[in-house]
Each structure stands twice: as C-alpha cells, then as structure tokens.
Design a protein around this motif. Structure first.
Motif, PDB file in Angstrom:
ATOM      1  N   PRO A 255       0.805  -1.236   0.000  1.00 32.12           N
ATOM      2  CA  PRO A 255       0.000   0.000   0.000  1.00 32.12           C
ATOM      3  C   PRO A 255       0.833   1.279   0.000  1.00 32.12           C
ATOM      4  O   PRO A 255       0.345   2.317  -0.452  1.00 32.12           O
ATOM      5  N   GLU A 256       2.068   1.206   0.467  1.00 30.36           N
ATOM      6  CA  GLU A 256       2.917   2.398   0.474  1.00 30.36           C
ATOM      7  C   GLU A 256       3.412   2.769  -0.913  1.00 30.36           C
ATOM      8  O   GLU A 256       3.726   3.931  -1.169  1.00 30.36           O
ATOM      9  N   ARG A 257       3.482   1.805  -1.807  1.00 31.83           N
ATOM     10  CA  ARG A 257       4.049   2.061  -3.135  1.00 31.83           C
ATOM     11  C   ARG A 257       3.160   1.549  -4.253  1.00 31.83           C
ATOM     12  O   ARG A 257       3.615   1.336  -5.384  1.00 31.83           O
ATOM     13  N   GLY A 258       1.863   1.348  -3.968  1.00 37.26           N
ATOM     14  CA  GLY A 258       0.932   0.877  -4.977  1.00 37.26           C
ATOM     15  C   GLY A 258      -0.432   0.644  -4.355  1.00 37.26           C
ATOM     16  O   GLY A 258      -0.780   1.276  -3.355  1.00 37.26           O
ATOM     17  N   ALA A 259      -1.217  -0.247  -4.936  1.00 38.22           N
ATOM     18  CA  ALA A 259      -2.552  -0.537  -4.421  1.00 38.22           C
ATOM     19  C   ALA A 259      -2.828  -2.022  -4.566  1.00 38.22           C
ATOM     20  O   ALA A 259      -2.498  -2.634  -5.595  1.00 38.22           O
ATOM     21  N   LEU A 260      -3.440  -2.601  -3.528  1.00 38.40           N
ATOM     22  CA  LEU A 260      -3.762  -4.021  -3.509  1.00 38.40           C
ATOM     23  C   LEU A 260      -5.271  -4.214  -3.532  1.00 38.40           C
ATOM     24  O   LEU A 260      -6.012  -3.504  -2.860  1.00 38.40           O
ATOM     25  N   VAL A 261      -5.701  -5.209  -4.318  1.00 33.49           N
ATOM     26  CA  VAL A 261      -7.120  -5.502  -4.506  1.00 33.49           C
ATOM     27  C   VAL A 261      -7.394  -6.921  -4.022  1.00 33.49           C
ATOM     28  O   VAL A 261      -6.637  -7.850  -4.333  1.00 33.49           O
ATOM     29  N   GLY A 262      -8.477  -7.108  -3.279  1.00 31.43           N
ATOM     30  CA  GLY A 262      -8.838  -8.434  -2.791  1.00 31.43           C
ATOM     31  C   GLY A 262      -9.248  -9.372  -3.903  1.00 31.43           C
ATOM     32  O   GLY A 262      -9.585  -8.955  -5.016  1.00 31.43           O
ATOM     33  N   HIS A 263      -9.249 -10.670  -3.611  1.00 35.57           N
ATOM     34  CA  HIS A 263      -9.639 -11.665  -4.599  1.00 35.57           C
ATOM     35  C   HIS A 263     -10.986 -12.286  -4.239  1.00 35.57           C
ATOM     36  O   HIS A 263     -11.360 -12.375  -3.069  1.00 35.57           O
ATOM     37  N   ALA A 264     -11.723 -12.710  -5.271  1.00 31.36           N
ATOM     38  CA  ALA A 264     -13.055 -13.275  -5.086  1.00 31.36           C
ATOM     39  C   ALA A 264     -13.022 -14.800  -5.005  1.00 31.36           C
ATOM     40  O   ALA A 264     -13.865 -15.403  -4.354  1.00 31.36           O
ATOM     41  N   ARG A 265     -12.066 -15.397  -5.671  1.00 29.94           N
ATOM     42  CA  ARG A 265     -11.967 -16.857  -5.662  1.00 29.94           C
ATOM     43  C   ARG A 265     -10.536 -17.263  -5.988  1.00 29.94           C
ATOM     44  O   ARG A 265      -9.721 -16.426  -6.414  1.00 29.94           O
ATOM     45  N   THR A 266     -10.246 -18.541  -5.797  1.00 30.11           N
ATOM     46  CA  THR A 266      -8.910 -19.066  -6.061  1.00 30.11           C
ATOM     47  C   THR A 266      -9.005 -20.321  -6.912  1.00 30.11           C
ATOM     48  O   THR A 266     -10.066 -20.923  -7.076  1.00 30.11           O
ATOM     49  N   GLY A 267      -7.867 -20.701  -7.458  1.00 32.30           N
ATOM     50  CA  GLY A 267      -7.752 -21.935  -8.215  1.00 32.30           C
ATOM     51  C   GLY A 267      -6.348 -22.474  -8.047  1.00 32.30           C
ATOM     52  O   GLY A 267      -5.601 -22.037  -7.156  1.00 32.30           O
ATOM     53  N   THR A 268      -5.947 -23.385  -8.892  1.00 28.92           N
ATOM     54  CA  THR A 268      -4.587 -23.926  -8.845  1.00 28.92           C
ATOM     55  C   THR A 268      -4.033 -24.032 -10.256  1.00 28.92           C
ATOM     56  O   THR A 268      -4.779 -24.235 -11.220  1.00 28.92           O
ATOM     57  N   GLN A 269      -2.722 -23.882 -10.345  1.00 20.13           N
ATOM     58  CA  GLN A 269      -2.000 -24.115 -11.597  1.00 20.13           C
ATOM     59  C   GLN A 269      -0.681 -24.764 -11.228  1.00 20.13           C
ATOM     60  O   GLN A 269       0.222 -24.100 -10.740  1.00 20.13           O
ATOM     61  N   HIS A 270      -0.610 -26.077 -11.401  1.00 16.12           N
ATOM     62  CA  HIS A 270       0.546 -26.864 -10.975  1.00 16.12           C
ATOM     63  C   HIS A 270       0.804 -26.632  -9.477  1.00 16.12           C
ATOM     64  O   HIS A 270      -0.089 -26.900  -8.675  1.00 16.12           O
ATOM     65  N   LEU A 271       1.948 -26.097  -9.068  1.00 15.72           N
ATOM     66  CA  LEU A 271       2.213 -25.898  -7.641  1.00 15.72           C
ATOM     67  C   LEU A 271       1.704 -24.564  -7.111  1.00 15.72           C
ATOM     68  O   LEU A 271       1.796 -24.301  -5.914  1.00 15.72           O
ATOM     69  N   ALA A 272       1.179 -23.726  -7.979  1.00 13.07           N
ATOM     70  CA  ALA A 272       0.771 -22.377  -7.579  1.00 13.07           C
ATOM     71  C   ALA A 272      -0.725 -22.308  -7.299  1.00 13.07           C
ATOM     72  O   ALA A 272      -1.525 -23.033  -7.896  1.00 13.07           O
ATOM     73  N   THR A 273      -1.088 -21.402  -6.396  1.00 12.16           N
ATOM     74  CA  THR A 273      -2.480 -21.015  -6.210  1.00 12.16           C
ATOM     75  C   THR A 273      -2.745 -19.807  -7.097  1.00 12.16           C
ATOM     76  O   THR A 273      -1.929 -18.883  -7.161  1.00 12.16           O
ATOM     77  N   THR A 274      -3.870 -19.824  -7.791  1.00 13.28           N
ATOM     78  CA  THR A 274      -4.256 -18.682  -8.619  1.00 13.28           C
ATOM     79  C   THR A 274      -5.325 -17.868  -7.902  1.00 13.28           C
ATOM     80  O   THR A 274      -6.181 -18.413  -7.212  1.00 13.28           O
ATOM     81  N   TYR A 275      -5.269 -16.554  -8.097  1.00 12.59           N
ATOM     82  CA  TYR A 275      -6.170 -15.631  -7.413  1.00 12.59           C
ATOM     83  C   TYR A 275      -6.858 -14.739  -8.452  1.00 12.59           C
ATOM     84  O   TYR A 275      -6.196 -14.140  -9.294  1.00 12.59           O
ATOM     85  N   TYR A 276      -8.174 -14.634  -8.363  1.00 11.12           N
ATOM     86  CA  TYR A 276      -8.966 -13.872  -9.326  1.00 11.12           C
ATOM     87  C   TYR A 276      -9.538 -12.649  -8.615  1.00 11.12           C
ATOM     88  O   TYR A 276     -10.252 -12.775  -7.614  1.00 11.12           O
ATOM     89  N   PHE A 277      -9.209 -11.474  -9.138  1.00 11.61           N
ATOM     90  CA  PHE A 277      -9.551 -10.252  -8.421  1.00 11.61           C
ATOM     91  C   PHE A 277     -11.054 -10.064  -8.274  1.00 11.61           C
ATOM     92  O   PHE A 277     -11.850 -10.485  -9.123  1.00 11.61           O
ATOM     93  N   ASP A 278     -11.433  -9.433  -7.186  1.00 10.27           N
ATOM     94  CA  ASP A 278     -12.821  -9.116  -6.899  1.00 10.27           C
ATOM     95  C   ASP A 278     -13.205  -7.832  -7.624  1.00 10.27           C
ATOM     96  O   ASP A 278     -12.557  -6.797  -7.434  1.00 10.27           O
ATOM     97  N   ALA A 279     -14.237  -7.883  -8.462  1.00 10.02           N
ATOM     98  CA  ALA A 279     -14.610  -6.732  -9.293  1.00 10.02           C
ATOM     99  C   ALA A 279     -14.996  -5.529  -8.441  1.00 10.02           C
ATOM    100  O   ALA A 279     -14.622  -4.388  -8.750  1.00 10.02           O
ATOM    101  N   ALA A 280     -15.748  -5.753  -7.364  1.00 13.06           N
ATOM    102  CA  ALA A 280     -16.162  -4.639  -6.504  1.00 13.06           C
ATOM    103  C   ALA A 280     -14.949  -3.992  -5.837  1.00 13.06           C
ATOM    104  O   ALA A 280     -14.883  -2.761  -5.702  1.00 13.06           O
ATOM    105  N   ALA A 281     -13.984  -4.818  -5.436  1.00 15.68           N
ATOM    106  CA  ALA A 281     -12.770  -4.275  -4.823  1.00 15.68           C
ATOM    107  C   ALA A 281     -11.960  -3.480  -5.831  1.00 15.68           C
ATOM    108  O   ALA A 281     -11.378  -2.431  -5.494  1.00 15.68           O
ATOM    109  N   MET A 282     -11.915  -3.950  -7.088  1.00 13.51           N
ATOM    110  CA  MET A 282     -11.197  -3.198  -8.122  1.00 13.51           C
ATOM    111  C   MET A 282     -11.895  -1.872  -8.397  1.00 13.51           C
ATOM    112  O   MET A 282     -11.229  -0.831  -8.566  1.00 13.51           O
ATOM    113  N   GLU A 283     -13.228  -1.876  -8.451  1.00 10.94           N
ATOM    114  CA  GLU A 283     -13.987  -0.634  -8.646  1.00 10.94           C
ATOM    115  C   GLU A 283     -13.661   0.376  -7.555  1.00 10.94           C
ATOM    116  O   GLU A 283     -13.406   1.553  -7.835  1.00 10.94           O
TER     117      GLU A 283
END
Length: 327
Positions: A255-283
């Motif tokens: 937050p000191e050097r940018g902006a963070l947006v919450g995620h609405a849901r998650t998934g997986t891609q191999h060893l990684a967790t994927t995060y999908y941004f929340d539209a209301a939070a982005m708005e």
C-alpha cells in the motif's frame, strides 16, 4: 565459478531472464555460458539425445565430462545436463512446475527461489532452498509526459486477469482511458468502448516503453506470478501499480508504493495457487486512486521507483553470493 545457464530461449520472458541473470553473474565475477534451448519439435527430440551421446563419447575416451561448476536451470529441470556440472541448481516457477520436473528433481542439488512465497513450496519437496529474488529491465524514461490514464500489459499471458478487467471497464464509461496491449495469439476482441484502447498487435520496444512511462496507473491483476516482470517494470517507471493482494504479487506491491485488490476466488496451476480479483474491490480501488491528488500519486510512484532500485541491487548481491557459496 563457471556457470552454465540453461533455459528455453522463447524470445519473451525466459530470454529476458537469461540476459538479466547473465549480466548479474558476470558483474559478480563469475564466468557465464548459455545453453539456449531453441524452438522446434525436432530440436526438442534430438537435443537431449545428442547431448547424452556426446557425454557418453567423452566418458568412453576418458575425457572430463564436467565442463562447468554450476548448471543453473531456469523454470524446468533439464536432466540431460546433470553430468556436465558439479552442481545442479533450479530456478523454478511454481505455476509451470510439471510432473516431469518433479520426477527429475532428485538430481537437483539446490533451488534458488525467485520469490519468498516459493521457498516453502520447494522445501516441502525436500530440497534446500535459497531465496535470491530477481530483477527486471529498467524501463524508466523521465522525458515522457505522464497522463492520469490506465495501462495493462497483457502480452501473451492468460494469467493477467485481462478479460475480467476489460469487462469491468466497459461497465464504467466515465472512467479514464484504459490502454491494453495484448498478443494477437491470445487476445479476444470484445465490444468496443470509447475509453478502451485495445492494442492487439506487436509493438516496437520503443513504443511499448513510451506507453509504460506515459501512464500514471498500471493495472496488473495477476492470477499468479513466478516473479512478475510487468509488475516490477511498472514500479520501475514510477507508476502507481495495482495488483491482487495475494502471494507473490504483494511481495512487490504494498500500500505504500501501490494498491492491492482483494480476490473473489482461487484456483490452482501446478504448484501455484491462482487468485482472481474481486470486481467490486477493483472498482473501489480505481475510484479511490482517481480521487488522489498528483502529489500523493507522485509520492507513491517515487516509493515504487526506490523499491525497484533497492531490489535490483539486492538481487545482484544475492545471486552472486549464492553461486559463490556453492564452491
């Protein structure tokens, strides 16, 4: 140390990684060679066989097989190269770590992690892990006038949240222009909007750099990242960078050097967790940023640039020391 860099020379991110890594290691006093894996099905089939045959022939003649102190493999395990170095080190991306990589991991001595988030992922696979981080190209051009507009560099990746971002922008015709640069191979042309400039094209590097510097805000809602070059390049040009409040993206952006947006849901891609941004939070985030004055946006951009410079210095020190420690 005599270091052999091994990666697919794909003309995009991995090619850039080879260059950046080679520059950093050379500056640290190491000797660097590059085993670039080229495109083509025939090369993919023949290259490992030819390498194994050459190694077998050298052994038959009683010659020294190990030509390097270290094999440094980017993204994937290249087991055919194991015999040619005393140490085999992997710099993986969790989201692209395949079953074949896991099967060959026994021949890897250490893992160099690009993010702190990746450290426990590979420790759980039973490997010693050193956090080294990474760096990105310095794209700053202070001569380009800055606009209070938004930029999204999708490239050819499908993990950037591009479609959801475009859909959100179409619902807000009152918002400033959003410029999206996307590779024709992966782009989906949607309904036109007056405040969207969707560039489905191959841009020159000079034009891309101009766009990066011309936009005050960079939208980078990555679902996952191995490191996050487009995040770090955005911070390097002093933009206000918006990304998802999830690992490893929030290692770079705070937050000191940018902006963070919450995620609405998650998934997986191999060893990684994927995060999908929340539209209301982005708005809410876009609305908040548009309400900030230029002085506050400049402060955030300056903090992002300062982090970029500090991270670049720290990476060069860490990678040089990590390789030296293998000796």
């Amino acid at each position: 140390m005599n270091v052999n860099l091994i990666a697919w020379d794909n003309g995009f991110g991995l090619t850039r990684n080879l260059r950046l890594l080679g520059e950093a290691l050379t500056a640290s006093g190491h000797r660097v060679s590059v085993s670039a894996i080229r495109r083509g099905k025939l090369r993919k089939i023949l290259r490992p066989k030819l390498l194994r045959a050459r190694i077998a022939w050298q052994r038959l003649r009683g010659g020294e097989v190990r030509s390097y102190d270290v094999n440094l493999m980017l993204e994937h395990v290249r087991a055919e190269y194991f015999p040619v170095a005393r140490h085999n080190v992997l710099m993986p991306h969790p989201e692209w770590f395949l079953d074949s990589d896991r099967a060959a991991l026994g021949g890897v001595d250490r893992v160099f992690a690009l993010t702190r988030h990746a450290v426990p992922i590979f420790e759980r696979l039973g490997k010693p892990v050193d956090y080294v981080g990474f760096t990105s190209e310095d794209r700053l051009d202070r001569g380009v006038p800055r606009e209070r507009a938004f930029f999204h560099l999708a490239g050819r990746s499908q993990n950037k949240g591009t479609e959801a971002l475009l859909a959100l922008w179409r619902r807000h015709p009152e918002w400033p222009r959003l410029t999206v640069v996307q590779n024709p191979r992966t782009a989906k042309l949607g309904p036109p909007a007056a405040n969207i400039d969707h560039r489905i094209d191959y841009l020159s590097d000079a034009e891309l750099r101009r766009l990066q510097n011309a936009h005050r805000f960079h939208l980078c809602p990555s679902e996952t990242e191995g490191f996050g070059h487009y995040l770090v390049e955005a911070m390097g040009v002093g933009a206000v960078t918006v990304t998802v409040d999830a690992p490893p993206m929030h290692e770079m952006v705070t937050p000191e050097r940018g902006a963070l947006v919450g995620h609405a849901r998650t998934g997986t891609q191999h060893l990684a967790t994927t995060y999908y941004f929340d539209a209301a939070a982005m708005e809410a985030t876009v609305t908040r940023l548009l309400g900030l004055d230029d002085a506050e946006l400049e402060r955030m951009g300056d903090a992002a640039r300062a982090w970029f410079e500090a991270n670049d210095r720290a990476f060069r020190e860490r990678i040089g020391a990590a390789v030296a420690a293998l000796g």
